[in-house]
Design a protein around this motif. Structure first.
Motif, PDB file in Angstrom:
ATOM      1  N   ARG A   1       0.801  -1.168   0.070  1.00 42.63           N
ATOM      2  CA  ARG A   1       0.112   0.045  -0.048  1.00 42.63           C
ATOM      3  C   ARG A   1       0.942   1.286   0.145  1.00 42.63           C
ATOM      4  NH1 ARG A   1      -5.569   0.101   1.419  1.00 42.63           N
ATOM      5  NH2 ARG A   1      -6.421  -1.703   0.613  1.00 42.63           N
ATOM      6  N   GLU A   2       0.190   2.221  -0.502  1.00 48.78           N
ATOM      7  CA  GLU A   2       0.933   3.490  -0.507  1.00 48.78           C
ATOM      8  C   GLU A   2       1.739   3.982   1.060  1.00 48.78           C
ATOM      9  OE1 GLU A   2       0.274   8.311  -1.673  1.00 48.78           O
ATOM     10  OE2 GLU A   2      -1.133   6.685  -2.561  1.00 48.78           O
ATOM     11  N   TRP A   3       2.836   4.581   1.017  1.00 46.88           N
ATOM     12  CA  TRP A   3       3.194   5.308   2.069  1.00 46.88           C
ATOM     13  C   TRP A   3       4.081   6.392   1.729  1.00 46.88           C
ATOM     14  CZ3 TRP A   3       8.387   4.724   3.952  1.00 46.88           C
ATOM     15  CH2 TRP A   3       9.136   3.738   3.176  1.00 46.88           C
ATOM     16  N   ASP A   4       3.939   7.513   2.350  1.00 45.23           N
ATOM     17  CA  ASP A   4       4.402   8.891   1.690  1.00 45.23           C
ATOM     18  C   ASP A   4       5.497   9.594   2.278  1.00 45.23           C
ATOM     19  OD1 ASP A   4       2.391   8.505  -0.229  1.00 45.23           O
ATOM     20  OD2 ASP A   4       0.954   9.622   1.236  1.00 45.23           O
ATOM     21  N   THR A   5       5.721   8.866   3.745  1.00 45.49           N
ATOM     22  CA  THR A   5       6.975   9.846   4.372  1.00 45.49           C
ATOM     23  C   THR A   5       7.744   8.658   5.464  1.00 45.49           C
ATOM     24  OG1 THR A   5       7.255  11.134   6.048  1.00 45.49           O
ATOM     25  CG2 THR A   5       5.388  10.049   6.342  1.00 45.49           C
ATOM     26  N   TYR A   6       9.137   9.008   5.404  1.00 49.29           N
ATOM     27  CA  TYR A   6       9.953   8.225   6.282  1.00 49.29           C
ATOM     28  C   TYR A   6       9.580   8.463   7.828  1.00 49.29           C
ATOM     29  CZ  TYR A   6      12.991   6.457   2.452  1.00 49.29           C
ATOM     30  OH  TYR A   6      13.521   5.749   1.417  1.00 49.29           O
ATOM     31  N   ASN A   7       8.755   9.528   7.985  1.00 47.43           N
ATOM     32  CA  ASN A   7       8.500  10.009   9.288  1.00 47.43           C
ATOM     33  C   ASN A   7       7.858   8.909  10.159  1.00 47.43           C
ATOM     34  OD1 ASN A   7      10.275  12.240   8.635  1.00 47.43           O
ATOM     35  ND2 ASN A   7       8.534  13.433   8.285  1.00 47.43           N
ATOM     36  N   PRO A   8       7.886   9.007  11.429  1.00 47.31           N
ATOM     37  CA  PRO A   8       7.094   7.936  12.283  1.00 47.31           C
ATOM     38  C   PRO A   8       5.944   8.552  12.487  1.00 47.31           C
ATOM     39  CG  PRO A   8       8.493   9.305  13.631  1.00 47.31           C
ATOM     40  CD  PRO A   8       8.872   9.747  12.334  1.00 47.31           C
ATOM     41  N   ILE A   9       4.765   7.546  12.975  1.00 50.76           N
ATOM     42  CA  ILE A   9       3.646   8.075  13.522  1.00 50.76           C
ATOM     43  C   ILE A   9       3.900   8.025  15.076  1.00 50.76           C
ATOM     44  CG2 ILE A   9       1.188   7.458  14.002  1.00 50.76           C
ATOM     45  CD1 ILE A   9       1.305   6.277  11.063  1.00 50.76           C
ATOM     46  N   THR A  10       3.527   9.146  15.848  1.00 48.47           N
ATOM     47  CA  THR A  10       3.678   9.165  16.922  1.00 48.47           C
ATOM     48  C   THR A  10       2.698   9.414  18.027  1.00 48.47           C
ATOM     49  OG1 THR A  10       3.698  11.584  17.020  1.00 48.47           O
ATOM     50  CG2 THR A  10       5.723  10.553  16.873  1.00 48.47           C
ATOM     51  N   ASP A  11       1.411   9.253  17.704  1.00 44.73           N
ATOM     52  CA  ASP A  11       0.207   9.084  18.177  1.00 44.73           C
ATOM     53  C   ASP A  11      -0.529   7.594  18.234  1.00 44.73           C
ATOM     54  OD1 ASP A  11      -2.354   9.153  19.524  1.00 44.73           O
ATOM     55  OD2 ASP A  11      -2.875  10.907  18.282  1.00 44.73           O
ATOM     56  N   PRO A  12      -0.538   6.925  19.081  1.00 44.76           N
ATOM     57  CA  PRO A  12      -1.231   5.282  19.032  1.00 44.76           C
ATOM     58  C   PRO A  12      -2.631   5.489  18.416  1.00 44.76           C
ATOM     59  CG  PRO A  12      -1.117   5.978  21.169  1.00 44.76           C
ATOM     60  CD  PRO A  12      -0.103   7.032  20.579  1.00 44.76           C
ATOM     61  N   THR A  13      -3.318   6.652  18.619  1.00 45.61           N
ATOM     62  CA  THR A  13      -4.617   6.621  17.911  1.00 45.61           C
ATOM     63  C   THR A  13      -4.773   7.477  16.707  1.00 45.61           C
ATOM     64  OG1 THR A  13      -5.107   8.723  19.200  1.00 45.61           O
ATOM     65  CG2 THR A  13      -5.419   6.751  20.414  1.00 45.61           C
ATOM     66  N   ASP A  14      -3.671   7.560  16.251  1.00 52.18           N
ATOM     67  CA  ASP A  14      -3.629   8.143  14.647  1.00 52.18           C
ATOM     68  C   ASP A  14      -4.377   7.517  13.700  1.00 52.18           C
ATOM     69  OD1 ASP A  14      -2.673   9.067  12.130  1.00 52.18           O
ATOM     70  OD2 ASP A  14      -1.478  10.159  13.131  1.00 52.18           O
ATOM     71  N   PRO A  15      -5.341   8.039  13.130  1.00 50.53           N
ATOM     72  CA  PRO A  15      -6.024   7.166  11.897  1.00 50.53           C
ATOM     73  C   PRO A  15      -5.294   6.350  10.775  1.00 50.53           C
ATOM     74  CG  PRO A  15      -7.158   9.518  12.239  1.00 50.53           C
ATOM     75  CD  PRO A  15      -5.921   9.413  13.086  1.00 50.53           C
ATOM     76  N   SER A  16      -4.107   7.111  10.894  1.00 47.45           N
ATOM     77  CA  SER A  16      -3.177   6.540   9.840  1.00 47.45           C
ATOM     78  C   SER A  16      -2.183   5.129  10.157  1.00 47.45           C
ATOM     79  CB  SER A  16      -2.408   7.595   9.385  1.00 47.45           C
ATOM     80  OG  SER A  16      -3.111   8.405   8.434  1.00 47.45           O
ATOM     81  N   LEU A  17      -2.578   4.766  11.598  1.00 44.61           N
ATOM     82  CA  LEU A  17      -1.654   3.551  12.425  1.00 44.61           C
ATOM     83  C   LEU A  17      -1.873   2.213  11.367  1.00 44.61           C
ATOM     84  CD1 LEU A  17       0.297   3.476  14.551  1.00 44.61           C
ATOM     85  CD2 LEU A  17      -1.756   2.619  15.879  1.00 44.61           C
ATOM     86  N   SER A  18      -3.215   2.315  10.692  1.00 47.75           N
ATOM     87  CA  SER A  18      -3.237   0.788  10.216  1.00 47.75           C
ATOM     88  C   SER A  18      -2.104   0.466   9.256  1.00 47.75           C
ATOM     89  CB  SER A  18      -4.543   0.803   9.586  1.00 47.75           C
ATOM     90  OG  SER A  18      -4.830   1.586   8.616  1.00 47.75           O
ATOM     91  N   CYS A  19      -1.834   1.380   8.044  1.00 50.70           N
ATOM     92  CA  CYS A  19      -1.014   1.218   6.971  1.00 50.70           C
ATOM     93  C   CYS A  19      -0.226   2.268   6.358  1.00 50.70           C
ATOM     94  CB  CYS A  19      -1.713   0.433   5.858  1.00 50.70           C
ATOM     95  SG  CYS A  19      -2.377  -1.167   6.193  1.00 50.70           S
ATOM     96  N   ASN A  20      -0.042   3.175   7.596  1.00 51.79           N
ATOM     97  CA  ASN A  20       0.755   4.398   7.353  1.00 51.79           C
ATOM     98  C   ASN A  20       0.170   5.285   6.588  1.00 51.79           C
ATOM     99  OD1 ASN A  20       3.138   6.073   7.286  1.00 51.79           O
ATOM    100  ND2 ASN A  20       4.491   4.397   6.933  1.00 51.79           N
TER     101      ASN A  20
END
Length: 246
Positions: A53-72
């Motif tokens: 699947r598409e992922w657009d950045t090398y940067n991390p997700i820092t919020d465990p409730t972020d809507p993008s946590l499933s697949c970046n």
């Protein structure tokens, strides 16, 4: 004036390099003897064809409730989306970019796609964990972690798809959780699509299933831990459900 502008532009570029080099994602996959290239971030998705699947950045997700946590970010289906055909029981290796972080767990999940993976909203899929490695030996600060083992193994991680898993369409999700900073966790999730074959009949029970977001919370000890305040500790609780091995 031109020299000043050139130096300013160079400084702006250089200032971004550590951020890119310090983070990353899965660049390719190997299922048995078949290799698949991943999505190429920072490039347009137009014309890209991948099982990932598409992922657009090398940067991390820092919020465990972020809507993008499933697949970046943003986890979208590609216009030329592929799925790898894989037999249950096959080994899968995910190859990451040159990875500098060595403190934190490695986790691998799968999720069935009842209506097909290409049209699936990954935030609604129910994932189950098939592999994990946290603190392998030693203490929190100087010990060997799953991520350290990944770095030692040429920035790769190999897992085995449970041989008894029932055939169908699945999403496979690799995730690193870097906890080398004391202020916030760093999640690096990546997803790819599979068509699983075989004669297996097993599926995980509801106790093994989680959604992203939803699997983790900010209060989980394995998410919010400050390793430097507990440097002599030799135990770590990997977040998420138990591993389902089939």
């Amino acid at each position: 004036m031109q020299l000043s502008l050139a130096l300013a532009s160079l400084a702006a570029v250089v200032s971004r390099l550590p951020q890119v080099s310090a983070h990353g994602g899965v660049l390719s996959y190997k299922f048995g003897s078949a290799t698949y290239q991943g999505f190429v971030p920072y490039n347009t998705p137009v014309g890209q064809s991948s099982i990932q699947r598409e992922w657009d950045t090398y940067n991390p997700i820092t919020d465990p409730t972020d809507p993008s946590l499933s697949c970046n970010i943003n986890g979208a289906t590609l216009a030329e989306q592929l799925s790898a055909t894989v037999a249950a029981g096959t080994q899968v290796t995910a190859y990451w970019n040159a990875w500098p972080h060595t403190i934190g767990p490695v986790m691998v999940y799968m999720a069935a796609c009842p209506s097909g993976c290409t049209n699936a909203d990954t935030s609604t899929l129910e994932f189950f964990k098939i592999d994990q490695a946290g603190l392998i030996s030693g203490d929190l600060v100087t010990g060997l972690w799953g991520m350290g083992e990944l770095v030692q193994n040429n920035n790769s991680w190999t897992s085995t798809i449970p041989a008894s898993l029932a055939p169908g369409e699945y999403m496979i999700r690799h995730e690193l959780l870097a906890i080398h900073t004391s202020d916030q966790p760093q999640f690096y999730p990546e997803c790819a699509q599979l068509i699983l074959t075989g004669s297996g009949t097993s599926t995980p029970s509801s106790s093994y299933l989680v959604t992203f977001p939803g699997a983790y919370s900010a209060s989980d000890p394995g998410v919010t831990i400050d390793i430097y305040s507990n440097e002599n500790e030799t135990n770590y609780t990997i977040p998420g459900p138990a591993v389902w091995s089939g």
